[in-house]
Design a protein around this motif. Sequence first.
Motif, mmCIF file in Angstrom:
data_model
loop_
_atom_site.group_PDB
_atom_site.id
_atom_site.type_symbol
_atom_site.label_atom_id
_atom_site.label_comp_id
_atom_site.label_asym_id
_atom_site.label_seq_id
_atom_site.Cartn_x
_atom_site.Cartn_y
_atom_site.Cartn_z
ATOM 1 N N HIS A 1 0.816 -1.209 0.000
ATOM 2 C CA HIS A 1 0.000 0.000 0.000
ATOM 3 C C HIS A 1 0.854 1.265 0.000
ATOM 4 C CE1 HIS A 1 -2.784 -3.097 1.592
ATOM 5 N NE2 HIS A 1 -3.679 -2.438 0.867
ATOM 6 N N SER A 2 1.878 1.307 0.851
ATOM 7 C CA SER A 2 2.733 2.499 0.869
ATOM 8 C C SER A 2 3.557 2.600 -0.407
ATOM 9 C CB SER A 2 3.644 2.479 2.097
ATOM 10 O OG SER A 2 4.480 1.344 2.097
ATOM 11 N N THR A 3 3.928 1.454 -0.983
ATOM 12 C CA THR A 3 4.652 1.473 -2.256
ATOM 13 C C THR A 3 3.784 2.050 -3.360
ATOM 14 O OG1 THR A 3 5.986 -0.438 -1.624
ATOM 15 C CG2 THR A 3 5.801 0.021 -3.975
ATOM 16 N N GLN B 1 3.105 12.168 -2.113
ATOM 17 C CA GLN B 1 2.063 11.137 -2.209
ATOM 18 C C GLN B 1 2.146 10.158 -1.043
ATOM 19 O OE1 GLN B 1 1.990 11.067 -7.137
ATOM 20 N NE2 GLN B 1 3.039 9.483 -5.992
ATOM 21 N N LEU B 2 3.365 9.790 -0.683
ATOM 22 C CA LEU B 2 3.547 8.846 0.418
ATOM 23 C C LEU B 2 3.086 9.461 1.743
ATOM 24 C CD1 LEU B 2 4.666 6.149 1.514
ATOM 25 C CD2 LEU B 2 6.890 7.262 1.728
ATOM 26 N N LEU B 3 3.433 10.714 1.984
ATOM 27 C CA LEU B 3 3.025 11.363 3.231
ATOM 28 C C LEU B 3 1.515 11.556 3.276
ATOM 29 C CD1 LEU B 3 5.919 13.966 3.509
ATOM 30 C CD2 LEU B 3 5.606 11.910 4.896
ATOM 31 N N GLY B 4 0.908 11.825 2.125
ATOM 32 C CA GLY B 4 -0.547 11.900 2.075
ATOM 33 C C GLY B 4 -1.189 10.571 2.438
ATOM 34 N N TYR B 5 -0.563 9.501 1.982
ATOM 35 C CA TYR B 5 -1.043 8.156 2.341
ATOM 36 C C TYR B 5 -0.953 7.933 3.849
ATOM 37 C CZ TYR B 5 -0.322 3.179 3.330
ATOM 38 O OH TYR B 5 -0.357 1.932 3.898
ATOM 39 N N LEU C 1 -0.822 10.114 6.209
ATOM 40 C CA LEU C 1 -1.744 11.001 6.909
ATOM 41 C C LEU C 1 -3.160 10.424 6.887
ATOM 42 C CD1 LEU C 1 -2.310 13.617 8.370
ATOM 43 C CD2 LEU C 1 -2.412 14.782 6.162
ATOM 44 N N THR C 2 -3.578 9.915 5.747
ATOM 45 C CA THR C 2 -4.927 9.354 5.625
ATOM 46 C C THR C 2 -5.074 8.085 6.455
ATOM 47 O OG1 THR C 2 -5.151 10.262 3.391
ATOM 48 C CG2 THR C 2 -6.633 8.468 3.989
ATOM 49 N N VAL C 3 -4.077 7.209 6.391
ATOM 50 C CA VAL C 3 -4.185 5.941 7.123
ATOM 51 C C VAL C 3 -4.154 6.168 8.625
ATOM 52 C CG1 VAL C 3 -3.166 3.664 7.490
ATOM 53 C CG2 VAL C 3 -3.135 4.667 5.225
ATOM 54 N N THR C 4 -3.269 7.039 9.105
ATOM 55 C CA THR C 4 -3.220 7.291 10.554
ATOM 56 C C THR C 4 -4.514 7.920 11.044
ATOM 57 O OG1 THR C 4 -2.057 9.393 10.137
ATOM 58 C CG2 THR C 4 -0.716 7.473 10.706
ATOM 59 N N GLU C 5 -5.123 8.780 10.220
ATOM 60 C CA GLU C 5 -6.401 9.385 10.599
ATOM 61 C C GLU C 5 -7.475 8.314 10.750
ATOM 62 O OE1 GLU C 5 -9.228 12.132 11.678
ATOM 63 O OE2 GLU C 5 -7.081 12.514 11.397
ATOM 64 N N GLU C 6 -7.543 7.389 9.769
ATOM 65 C CA GLU C 6 -8.548 6.329 9.833
ATOM 66 C C GLU C 6 -8.278 5.393 10.999
ATOM 67 O OE1 GLU C 6 -11.283 6.240 8.016
ATOM 68 O OE2 GLU C 6 -10.569 8.123 7.158
ATOM 69 N N ALA C 7 -7.004 5.063 11.239
ATOM 70 C CA ALA C 7 -6.675 4.173 12.356
ATOM 71 C C ALA C 7 -7.026 4.811 13.694
ATOM 72 C CB ALA C 7 -5.187 3.809 12.306
ATOM 73 N N CYS C 8 -6.791 6.118 13.821
ATOM 74 C CA CYS C 8 -7.124 6.815 15.072
ATOM 75 C C CYS C 8 -8.627 6.846 15.306
ATOM 76 C CB CYS C 8 -6.563 8.234 15.048
ATOM 77 S SG CYS C 8 -4.783 8.327 15.366
ATOM 78 N N THR D 1 -7.630 19.237 7.303
ATOM 79 C CA THR D 1 -6.192 19.494 7.220
ATOM 80 C C THR D 1 -5.836 20.522 6.159
ATOM 81 O OG1 THR D 1 -5.820 17.748 5.588
ATOM 82 C CG2 THR D 1 -5.763 17.120 7.920
ATOM 83 N N GLY D 2 -6.749 20.742 5.202
ATOM 84 C CA GLY D 2 -6.415 21.606 4.077
ATOM 85 C C GLY D 2 -5.547 20.910 3.049
ATOM 86 N N LEU D 3 -5.306 19.606 3.231
ATOM 87 C CA LEU D 3 -4.495 18.819 2.299
ATOM 88 C C LEU D 3 -5.393 17.819 1.590
ATOM 89 C CD1 LEU D 3 -1.551 18.084 4.744
ATOM 90 C CD2 LEU D 3 -1.498 19.694 2.833
ATOM 91 N N ALA D 4 -5.073 17.542 0.341
ATOM 92 C CA ALA D 4 -5.883 16.606 -0.441
ATOM 93 C C ALA D 4 -5.767 15.208 0.155
ATOM 94 C CB ALA D 4 -5.404 16.597 -1.890
ATOM 95 N N PRO D 5 -6.892 14.538 0.396
ATOM 96 C CA PRO D 5 -6.822 13.182 0.961
ATOM 97 C C PRO D 5 -6.265 12.201 -0.073
ATOM 98 C CG PRO D 5 -9.077 13.717 0.352
ATOM 99 C CD PRO D 5 -8.284 14.967 0.162
ATOM 100 N N TYR D 6 -5.639 11.166 0.431
ATOM 101 C CA TYR D 6 -5.101 10.122 -0.444
ATOM 102 C C TYR D 6 -6.259 9.296 -0.993
ATOM 103 C CZ TYR D 6 -2.593 5.911 -1.890
ATOM 104 O OH TYR D 6 -2.105 4.842 -2.613
#
Length: 1023
Positions: A569-571, A631-635, A637-644, A656-661
């Motif tokens: 997924h991160s790749t 792109q990787l950092l956006g990923y 950010l999205t995954v940690t948000e969902e996990a939290c 966040t003002g950033l485009a979601p992955y």
Amino acid sequence: MMEADGQPGLRFGVLGPLQGWSGPSRLHLGGAVQERVLATLLLEPGRMVPVTRLVESVWDDVPPTTAAHQVRKAVAHLRRRIPDGNDLIITDGPGYRVSVGEEQLDLIEFGSHLRSAADAVHEGRVGDAVRALRHALSLWRGPVLSGTGGRVIEGAATALEERRLAAAEQYLELRLGLGEAAELIADLRDLIVQHPMRESLRGLLMLALYRGGRQAEAMEEYRKVRELLAEELGIDPGPQLTKLYEGILHEAPELAAPGPVAASPRPITPPAVLPTASTAGAETPAAAPCTLPQDLSDFTGRHEELAALLNHVKARNETSEGYTPLIAIDGMGGSGKTSLAVRAARQAADLFPDGQLHIDLRGYTPGEPSVTPSSALDSLLRALGTPGDRIPDDLEGRAALWRSTLAGRRTLLLLDNARDVGQVLPLLPAEPGCLVLVTSRARLLDLDGAEWISIGPMSEDDGAQLLTEMLGEARVAAEPKASADLVELCGRLPLALRIVAARLRNRPRWTVQYLADRLHDETRRLEELSAGERSVAATLRLSYQAMAEEYRTSFRLLGLHPGTVIDVHSTAALLGMDTHDAESVLERLLDVHLLEQPEIGLYRFHDLVRNFAQSQGGPATEEVDAQGVEQLLGYYLTVTEEACQVLFPGRKRSSTGLAPYGGELPPLQDPERASAWFDREHGSLPAAVALSERHGLDRHTVWLTRNIVFQLNALGRFEDFRHLSQVAVKAARRVQDLALLGASLSSLGIACWKLGHFDEGIEVTSEGRDIAVRLGEKHTEAHSESTIGLLLTVLGQHAEALPHLERAMALEHELDIPRSQAETLTILSTLYEQWGRYGEAATAARRALEIHRQVDYRSNRVMALTDLAFAHVGLGEYEDARTCLERARGLCDEASPPGDFALVLALSAQVAQYLGRGSEVSGLTGQALELAELSGSPTRQAKVENLVGRVHRRRHDHERAMQLHSHAYELAAAIRYRAEEARALGGMARAARALGDTVSAAKHEAAAAALFEVMGAPPYNLD
């Protein structure tokens, strides 16, 4: 091995690399922590191993603060991975033990065979003793737990290796007594190479040589060991060896071989290992060509791979059914494929008396084109004596002549450094009597019928031994830590180790530590790993350049990945593709050994390969690299948000003002999966924040930190929590976003509280609160007010703390954020309890629990129950306190914050003592102190030690109570934790008075009274 019900059973092996099997299936045991925990338990089967010893086994002298917690998590992980794991690994008092039988563990079976051999010797059944020892030795697959590491395990491995060696000596000595001699020489020489100064082995070899009619060689062995002992230790051989030498010199009759025996046991051959050329029965005809390269005199390690390779040779040689045996060895550049193949070919040479041929196909040779099949066939035919004028010009004709020339012959062919299958196929013989060994950096997937052996980096022990062979024992022994460090910095890669050894030999003034320090600089590491024409970077570059452009780009980008492990997924995010294509890229890089695969679905770089990948970027790739990183950092950010959202219900979502992955995410549907993802990425996520900071992506830095610290707080990793929060504050200041800055400051305040940095916490949280008020950010204002109230409570400023907590609750009610309300209510309950207002403390705790019926946040619920129990204790309602604590303990497990769990256990011990349940106390206090120490939180540790000290005082163990209260006082005073500072002083006063030290008691009582007065609280009841 089958169980009674016919189902495959469990079996574990420690006499070699750690292995676990469930029937025919290999068990995947997990990472290094899990393997070392299981290995340590298996080395002491049936015995309780304390958690403290398991910690020492995993981390040696420098365990992390969460070490005991991680050990318990590792045990839970193993129990899940191993069938019936709960029955295998049993909790036993302060530790664990494994329950295994002889049929389940090779170590137990080894010991059983040794006992059988001892009984047989005692009863005069020498043949039975030999058979028992042979079975015992056949269980060994290599060095004990090779690659598992750790000082504790290495110590046990050394002791077991001594047992193995003693068994081997006895085995060979008994066979000598049965009349064997010449057939033992090869085995004895192999053992002496490993243990050159062991005089008992040397004596057996001298006797075997003498009885085999080789008196001069026997005397030469004595000369060798005498010179070795004099040079290395400055001593002469012992009296027994000297007496044997004199007996051989004078042909003493007592040294003659015994008479013939009716049936001597067959010679021992370790599993899957053939006889060496020096001991095989067949003689190679003089005319048979041999073009094999010279075997390395310092070839080291690779025992398991060599055994497997020779086992394939032997099996194919005995059972060939109309096809040519074909064995392919693949591995990354510099891993020693050719050396292994040459060693195997030399040892198997006598099985192929019609010749042993080698050709370098130069698939990855710097500056040279690959050898074409036509050219290769020309060279091979000439090596077999074919005149040049009989060799056809075309490939088809040469291939046909090659096959006909080999018809009826038994020839070994080593095709080295193959680039692809097209180079190999025309060279394959058609006759089953031949053997073909192929080495290649990439697995040649189209090479049908091949037996595959993949080799990676050496084990730690083998790497150390190779360095010793090349540098000499004295130089390595003089700097053991630096030498071990050098092996790891070389990635346990044979080529790299040979290069550094060459540099050190050519620079006698350099110390090993000096070169290790140079290699610690990752920007220079590959440059340092070069000597003459040999270079790790050049070797890796050939593999890199052999790939298509799309794979070279992917490889370079993956070098930017911050994780120690890389998943699909991160790749996909980093490379900007879907997960299917990402997996194809990862598998291709795995095939060419530019990636490793620690377990299914996960990949990682060898350290030197990562250094090489990172060196391939430059100005021309900056734009592509920056896009991939974002792109990787956006990923992440999205995954940690969902996990939290899964792990911390009720947590506010923020824009966040950033485009979601938009790509595919890993499965996070339930707390177990979300927690497992966080655990797997625990090293990658802080590294991702650092990557974001390096690339100037400040918003990513702030928002990613916000998500990560939730899990760090839950795990008790407070230093990481504080460090990342400080990074986020700096990033928020750079972007001049006050909202981000306020939230980051508020988060930093919590980390400061956990670590006891109260003044810093009040300062940063107050700044965050002021910013929030200015911007109308009521969520941040509420969180800040709650944190300020908490910090003031800890400092004993109850009257000042109360308005902040009341303001926080008013805002939380207005904003309808029940989770935050519950957190503030638990703080308020603590404040009232410290203030001596127990009824109000109980009311606040009950209100927090009521909210938890709507929002089930386990950690907060545990603390609300604990706060209510404290209030009940203050009111003398001990049964009610016990009920609350039982519920709290039921919610705690290995994943709970260790400091919180410790507090629950310590208060449980105190309540149990009040209720006359003395048998429960010791177990609770011991575990509480252990968890408190590894919590990393001085506030928690001070409170727990005061509680446990009070328990010891009531048991009249005043010396232990004084120790605990004194240490709690040191912790609390250092951070101005007034409530526990006062409790500690009061406890010290009571303990001192009981010990007859009335002067100290009076001094401590006065200091405690002064603190109570400052806090405006009544003195605590310390009994």
